[in-house]
Design an enzyme around this catalytic site. Structure first.
Site, PDB file in Angstrom:
ATOM      1  N   CYS A  64       0.447   5.865  -5.496  1.00  0.00           N
ATOM      2  CA  CYS A  64      -0.431   5.196  -4.542  1.00  0.00           C
ATOM      3  C   CYS A  64      -1.491   4.512  -5.379  1.00  0.00           C
ATOM      4  O   CYS A  64      -2.024   5.129  -6.316  1.00  0.00           O
ATOM      5  CB  CYS A  64      -1.062   6.185  -3.560  1.00  0.00           C
ATOM      6  SG  CYS A  64      -2.269   5.422  -2.465  1.00  0.00           S
ATOM      7  N   THR A  84       0.109  -2.544  -3.360  1.00  0.00           N
ATOM      8  CA  THR A  84       0.161  -1.252  -2.696  1.00  0.00           C
ATOM      9  C   THR A  84       1.564  -0.699  -2.848  1.00  0.00           C
ATOM     10  O   THR A  84       2.533  -1.466  -2.852  1.00  0.00           O
ATOM     11  CB  THR A  84      -0.180  -1.373  -1.198  1.00  0.00           C
ATOM     12  OG1 THR A  84       0.248  -0.199  -0.497  1.00  0.00           O
ATOM     13  CG2 THR A  84       0.500  -2.563  -0.556  1.00  0.00           C
TER      14      THR A  84
END
Length: 231
Positions: free
Chosen positions: A196, A83
């Site tokens: 992202c 992430t």
């Protein structure tokens, strides 16, 4: 082959992309029936998301540090956090483990530098776009970072949490993102970082003439390289 520790579940949709890309990368390099040596710790993203929006980064750091130690104890030779946003607590995680951490922003900066990109647009969660923990790593590497305006940042953030992290792909959101990519290019961005790990589920290079750098792909590729290198 080194064993990769993948700290995932943020969200699981992007974690499965990491798993696929890393295994495809090892197979491409070694052939035959080879696949990656990997241990995975997948957290409950609902707990992490709630802490993010409360601003309780200390608790997220504690949760992820415990998970990282579990990966280390399970035999991981190095750590990959699957992430972008939670690299905010990468320093705390690094302090909690003895194995190296492959930082997603450093991996991305290396590829941008190789491609002579010096000005880049950044898409991601509001935390990634507005705080220093990510963009500073890029700027320290000599890369100027442009982010969307406030209204655009709101759209990017909402689509990530309300759609992509729930596995929803909305054509209207794709068009909105592509419009934001175009506006970043108009402001001088030579390329745009998909900062992202879920954004690559929504837009890809075929959708735009603006060069896109998918951090999930970059991070996974560098994990393969590290796993197969002697260093």
């Amino acid at each position: 082959m080194k064993t990769i520790g993948l700290l995932g579940g943020m969200s699981w949709e992007s974690t499965q992309t990491y798993y696929r890309l890393i295994n495809e990368g090892v197979k491409a390099r070694l052939g035959g029936l080879h696949s990656a040596k990997m241990v995975l710790y997948s957290v409950d993203f609902a707990e992490i998301e709630a802490l993010q929006h409360k601003g309780d980064w200390a608790e997220t750091a504690r949760i992820l540090s415990r998970a990282a130690r579990s990966l280390q104890d399970a035999g991981a030779d190095f750590l990959v956090i699957g992430t972008n946003t939670m690299h905010k607590v990468a320093p705390e995680i690094e302090q909690a483990i003895r194995i190296p951490l492959l930082h997603i922003a450093d991996a991305t900066a290396q590829v941008l530098a190789q491609d002579n990109v010096t000005t880049v647009g950044l898409l991601g969660t509001r935390f990634t776009m507005e705080q220093d923990f990510y963009r500073q790593r890029l700027e320290d590497a000599g890369i100027h970072v442009i982010t969307p305006d406030q209204a655009q940042r709101t759209v990017v953030h909402q689509v990530i949490y309300e759609e992509l992290c729930r596995g929803e792909i909305n054509p209207a959101s794709r068009e909105a993102y592509l419009g934001i990519v175009a506006s970043l290019a108009e402001r001088g961005a030579q390329a745009v970082i998909l900062g992202c790990t879920e954004i690559g589920l929504l837009i890809e290079q075929a959708d735009t003439t603006v060069p896109l750098y998918d951090t999930t792909e970059i991070h996974a590729a560098q994990a393969v390289e590290k796993a197969l290198s002697g260093r």
